[in-house]
Design an enzyme around this catalytic site. Structure first.
Site, PDB file in Angstrom:
ATOM      1  N   GLU A  77       0.861  -1.196   0.000  1.00 12.74           N
ATOM      2  CA  GLU A  77       0.000   0.000   0.000  1.00 12.74           C
ATOM      3  C   GLU A  77       0.892   1.238   0.000  1.00 12.74           C
ATOM      4  O   GLU A  77       2.097   1.132   0.304  1.00 12.74           O
ATOM      5  CB  GLU A  77      -0.876   0.008   1.262  1.00 12.74           C
ATOM      6  CG  GLU A  77      -1.795  -1.195   1.340  1.00 12.74           C
ATOM      7  CD  GLU A  77      -2.626  -1.219   2.632  1.00 12.74           C
ATOM      8  OE1 GLU A  77      -2.461  -0.299   3.466  1.00 12.74           O
ATOM      9  OE2 GLU A  77      -3.415  -2.158   2.766  1.00 12.74           O
ATOM     10  N   GLY A 131       7.659 -17.037  -3.627  1.00  9.01           N
ATOM     11  CA  GLY A 131       7.821 -16.023  -4.674  1.00  9.01           C
ATOM     12  C   GLY A 131       9.272 -15.606  -4.820  1.00  9.01           C
ATOM     13  O   GLY A 131       9.754 -15.369  -5.926  1.00  9.01           O
ATOM     14  N   ARG A 132       9.973 -15.541  -3.695  1.00  7.24           N
ATOM     15  CA  ARG A 132      11.371 -15.088  -3.730  1.00  7.24           C
ATOM     16  C   ARG A 132      12.258 -16.084  -4.460  1.00  7.24           C
ATOM     17  O   ARG A 132      13.262 -15.682  -5.080  1.00  7.24           O
ATOM     18  CB  ARG A 132      11.853 -14.829  -2.289  1.00  7.24           C
ATOM     19  CG  ARG A 132      11.229 -13.563  -1.733  1.00  7.24           C
ATOM     20  CD  ARG A 132      11.388 -13.368  -0.238  1.00  7.24           C
ATOM     21  NE  ARG A 132      10.631 -12.177   0.179  1.00  7.24           N
ATOM     22  CZ  ARG A 132      10.344 -11.856   1.432  1.00  7.24           C
ATOM     23  NH1 ARG A 132      10.739 -12.636   2.424  1.00  7.24           N
ATOM     24  NH2 ARG A 132       9.655 -10.756   1.706  1.00  7.24           N
ATOM     25  N   GLN A 178      29.123  -1.876 -19.153  1.00  8.91           N
ATOM     26  CA  GLN A 178      30.477  -1.313 -19.145  1.00  8.91           C
ATOM     27  C   GLN A 178      31.312  -1.889 -20.292  1.00  8.91           C
ATOM     28  O   GLN A 178      32.037  -1.166 -20.981  1.00  8.91           O
ATOM     29  CB  GLN A 178      31.142  -1.618 -17.786  1.00  8.91           C
ATOM     30  CG  GLN A 178      32.422  -0.851 -17.532  1.00  8.91           C
ATOM     31  CD  GLN A 178      32.166   0.634 -17.303  1.00  8.91           C
ATOM     32  OE1 GLN A 178      31.033   1.055 -17.079  1.00  8.91           O
ATOM     33  NE2 GLN A 178      33.214   1.433 -17.405  1.00  8.91           N
ATOM     34  N   GLU A 235       9.163  -8.037  -4.084  1.00 14.62           N
ATOM     35  CA  GLU A 235       9.047  -9.263  -3.261  1.00 14.62           C
ATOM     36  C   GLU A 235      10.044  -9.210  -2.091  1.00 14.62           C
ATOM     37  O   GLU A 235      10.591 -10.230  -1.665  1.00 14.62           O
ATOM     38  CB  GLU A 235       9.146 -10.526  -4.111  1.00 14.62           C
ATOM     39  CG  GLU A 235       8.039 -10.551  -5.166  1.00 14.62           C
ATOM     40  CD  GLU A 235       7.492 -11.906  -5.522  1.00 14.62           C
ATOM     41  OE1 GLU A 235       7.810 -12.877  -4.849  1.00 14.62           O
ATOM     42  OE2 GLU A 235       6.718 -11.965  -6.505  1.00 14.62           O
TER      43      GLU A 235
HETATM   44  N1  CAA Z   1       6.099 -17.703   6.934  1.00 14.77           N
HETATM   45  C1  CAA Z   1       5.121 -17.832   7.873  1.00 14.77           C
HETATM   46  N2  CAA Z   1       5.022 -17.012   8.953  1.00 14.77           N
HETATM   47  C2  CAA Z   1       5.928 -16.030   9.066  1.00 14.77           C
HETATM   48  C3  CAA Z   1       6.950 -15.832   8.116  1.00 14.77           C
HETATM   49  C4  CAA Z   1       7.018 -16.720   7.025  1.00 14.77           C
HETATM   50  N3  CAA Z   1       7.974 -16.604   6.109  1.00 14.77           N
HETATM   51  N4  CAA Z   1       7.685 -14.764   8.482  1.00 14.77           N
HETATM   52  C5  CAA Z   1       7.155 -14.302   9.633  1.00 14.77           C
HETATM   53  N5  CAA Z   1       6.094 -15.073   9.990  1.00 14.77           N
HETATM   54  C6  CAA Z   1       5.254 -14.935  11.187  1.00 14.77           C
HETATM   55  C7  CAA Z   1       6.138 -14.872  12.453  1.00 14.77           C
HETATM   56  O1  CAA Z   1       6.442 -16.160  12.934  1.00 14.77           O
HETATM   57  C8  CAA Z   1       5.254 -14.086  13.403  1.00 14.77           C
HETATM   58  O2  CAA Z   1       4.286 -14.967  13.943  1.00 14.77           O
HETATM   59  P1  CAA Z   1       3.923 -14.998  15.541  1.00 14.77           P
HETATM   60  O3  CAA Z   1       3.319 -13.682  15.869  1.00 14.77           O
HETATM   61  O4  CAA Z   1       2.970 -16.145  15.666  1.00 14.77           O
HETATM   62  O5  CAA Z   1       5.224 -15.211  16.252  1.00 14.77           O
HETATM   63  C9  CAA Z   1       4.520 -13.132  12.473  1.00 14.77           C
HETATM   64  O6  CAA Z   1       4.561 -13.699  11.161  1.00 14.77           O
HETATM   65  C10 CAA Z   1       5.158 -11.743  12.431  1.00 14.77           C
HETATM   66  O7  CAA Z   1       6.494 -11.913  12.022  1.00 14.77           O
HETATM   67  P2  CAA Z   1       7.598 -10.788  12.208  1.00 14.77           P
HETATM   68  O8  CAA Z   1       7.587 -10.367  13.650  1.00 14.77           O
HETATM   69  O9  CAA Z   1       8.862 -11.298  11.643  1.00 14.77           O
HETATM   70  O10 CAA Z   1       7.004  -9.603  11.340  1.00 14.77           O
HETATM   71  P3  CAA Z   1       7.563  -8.168  11.003  1.00 14.77           P
HETATM   72  O11 CAA Z   1       6.474  -7.190  11.074  1.00 14.77           O
HETATM   73  O12 CAA Z   1       8.795  -7.896  11.819  1.00 14.77           O
HETATM   74  O13 CAA Z   1       7.912  -8.239   9.423  1.00 14.77           O
HETATM   75  C11 CAA Z   1       9.241  -8.680   7.471  1.00 14.77           C
HETATM   76  C12 CAA Z   1       8.746  -9.130   8.887  1.00 14.77           C
HETATM   77  C13 CAA Z   1      10.180  -9.788   7.073  1.00 14.77           C
HETATM   78  C14 CAA Z   1       9.945  -7.359   7.503  1.00 14.77           C
HETATM   79  C15 CAA Z   1       8.030  -8.597   6.496  1.00 14.77           C
HETATM   80  O14 CAA Z   1       7.224  -7.493   6.781  1.00 14.77           O
HETATM   81  C16 CAA Z   1       8.460  -8.572   5.045  1.00 14.77           C
HETATM   82  O15 CAA Z   1       8.772  -9.604   4.460  1.00 14.77           O
HETATM   83  N6  CAA Z   1       8.443  -7.372   4.429  1.00 14.77           N
HETATM   84  C17 CAA Z   1       8.648  -7.249   2.984  1.00 14.77           C
HETATM   85  C18 CAA Z   1       7.331  -7.297   2.273  1.00 14.77           C
HETATM   86  C19 CAA Z   1       7.467  -7.694   0.830  1.00 14.77           C
HETATM   87  O16 CAA Z   1       8.220  -8.580   0.455  1.00 14.77           O
HETATM   88  N7  CAA Z   1       6.665  -7.037  -0.005  1.00 14.77           N
HETATM   89  C20 CAA Z   1       6.610  -7.336  -1.429  1.00 14.77           C
HETATM   90  C21 CAA Z   1       5.186  -7.379  -1.864  1.00 14.77           C
HETATM   91  S1  CAA Z   1       4.785  -8.181  -3.378  1.00 14.77           S
HETATM   92  C22 CAA Z   1       5.535  -7.318  -4.620  1.00 14.77           C
HETATM   93  O17 CAA Z   1       6.665  -7.012  -4.525  1.00 14.77           O
HETATM   94  C23 CAA Z   1       4.784  -6.920  -5.828  1.00 14.77           C
HETATM   95  C24 CAA Z   1       4.540  -7.984  -6.811  1.00 14.77           C
HETATM   96  O18 CAA Z   1       3.428  -8.135  -7.279  1.00 14.77           O
HETATM   97  C25 CAA Z   1       5.696  -8.786  -7.322  1.00 14.77           C
END
Ligand code: CAA
Length: 380
Positions: free
Chosen positions: A126, A241-242, A335, A362
């Site tokens: 968003e 996806g990654r 380059q 992603e």
């Molecule tokens: N699988 C399952 N659960 C997961 C997980 C995973 N890979 N990663 C974290 N979780 C769970 C954790 O275990 C935690 O659960 P509990 O509360 O039960 O303990 C919960 O999710 C929260 O986890 P975090 O505390 O780690 O969360 P955070 O707020 O600190 O965020 C982050 C973690 C890694 C920064 C995440 O926000 C992130 O990946 N950010 C990047 C977003 C992204 O990749 N966006 C791209 C969007 S798509 C795109 O690019 C466009 C397109 O169309 C191609």
């Protein structure tokens, strides 16, 4: 340790390589210039089963394993990273949440249609929630047998073409990841508004759009997983996806390597081909070595996923390594081409623009490092 690909994997790879060379390569530059993709190419890809590559066979897909899927992605990215990303988003974050978390009824309703080529998209990002995905503000308010969605999603790959949208939203008045929910929302749902297409630096064959929700009513049966699973579903989808983006990056990097070698063999300065000049040969050796090392990480992540083992850390490592190696390869390819590399006459100019986003979408390289560091922090 056996690094040999099996018969099925090489067959898929070769088939897609032929298709990519015959059907996509001749129009790759044109798609970039025209900022779009011809409908007949999408139709040919539907006929070829490309949209169901990673889908289970029981839902009309080809049931390819993740390594095969990666090889397919790599071949597509070598000729057009824009066509490639349409397929990777569809086959991973756009459909995986349905395949993994949808009820049986929902899987039967949506997956065969997706596998046949009704395109899927993923709406998480968003205006105020990019890397911090848990800070989304799009709301889903329960109202009887429905949820009512309101909010704005941006950078939605396939946004203009998609028939189905996986949407992450939250209970009104909440914060954090716990009150988030995932839905599958078909195009045509009243209140789902497809907005403007972004004018991007690269991947211009693909479409990236704004999607708005204004009192969009979604039947409760279209909730994926349970209430509160939204963020975790998004994270799990992004893990897979990654891996796709890692292979996409590799494909672009390899195209850069190939063009750099061809050019360095042909171009003479100081009385001999660039390839025989140690400074250029060294650059090309680094490109090849880094890409090969990155490939091993991507294959390992894909293998772990296929084995049903945890792969979140390796997916982040693969995405980080492949996108950064491919970016360096693109920079070196430009380059080596010198002034010609800065002109559209040579494809490295497009690869250089295309590769840039692989370190952003992603999950940025910084987010991959954060994910990796958190895993490592728990290991020792
Ligand atoms: N699988 C399952 N659960 C997961 C997980 C995973 N890979 N990663 C974290 N979780 C769970 C954790 O275990 C935690 O659960 P509990 O509360 O039960 O303990 C919960 O999710 C929260 O986890 P975090 O505390 O780690 O969360 P955070 O707020 O600190 O965020 C982050 C973690 C890694 C920064 C995440 O926000 C992130 O990946 N950010 C990047 C977003 C992204 O990749 N966006 C791209 C969007 S798509 C795109 O690019 C466009 C397109 O169309 C191609």
């Amino acid at each position: 340790m056996d690094f040999t690909l099996n018969e099925n994997q090489t067959m898929f790879r070769d088939m897609v390589r032929d298709f990519a060379r015959q059907e996509i390569a001749p129009i790759a530059q044109q798609m970039d210039e025209e900022n779009g993709m011809p409908a007949d190419l999408v139709e040919k890809m539907k006929e070829g089963g490309f949209f169901g590559i990673a889908f289970p066979e029981q839902y009309g897909g080809l049931g390819a394993d993740t390594i095969t899927y990666g090889l397919v992605v790599e071949e597509l990215a070598k000729v057009s990273a824009g066509v490639c990303v349409m397929l990777t988003v569809h086959n991973s974050v756009g459909s995986y949440p349905v395949a993994m978390f949808g009820s049986e009824e929902i899987k039967q309703e949506f997956l065969p249609r997706m596998a046949a080529g009704e395109i899927a998209a993923f709406c998480v990002t968003e205006p105020g929630a990019g890397s911090d995905a848990a800070s989304i503000t799009t709301t889903a308010r329960r109202d009887g047998d429905e949820y009512i969605l309101n909010g704005n999603k941006i950078f939605v790959t396939n946004g203009q073409r998609a028939a189905f949208f996986v949407v992450i939203a939250r209970t009104p008045g909440t914060t954090g990841h716990k009150d988030t929910h995932a839905f599958i929302v078909p195009r045509g749902t009243p209140g789902l508004i497809v907005g403007k297409k972004e004018d991007k630096m690269g991947l211009r064959a693909s479409d990236t759009a704004v999607i708005d929700f204004e009192d969009a009513r979604v039947p409760a049966v279209q909730l994926l997983g349970n209430e509160g699973d939204g963020f975790k579903i998004a994270m799990a989808a992004l893990d897979g996806g990654r891996i796709g983006i890692a292979f996409q990056s590799l494909g672009i990097g390899e195209a850069c390597l190939e063009e750099a070698v061809k050019y360095a063999n042909m171009r003479e300065q100081f009385g001999k081909p660039l390839m025989r000049q140690p400074v250029i040969g060294g650059m090309i050796a680094d490109m090849g070595t880094e890409l090969e090392a990155a490939r091993l990480l991507a294959l390992q992540a894909a293998w772990l996923k296929d084995q049903g083992k945890p792969y979140s850390k390796q997916a982040a490592m693969a995405k980080l390594m492949c996108s950064e190696a491919a970016w360096r390869a693109a920079d070196k390819a430009v380059q080596i081409h010198g002034g010609y590399g800065y002109c559209k006459e040579y494809p490295v100019e497009r690869y250089y623009r295309d590769v840039r986003v692989t370190r952003i979408y992603e999950g940025t390289s910084e987010i991959q490092r954060l994910v990796i560091a958190r895993h490592l922090g728990r290991e020792f």
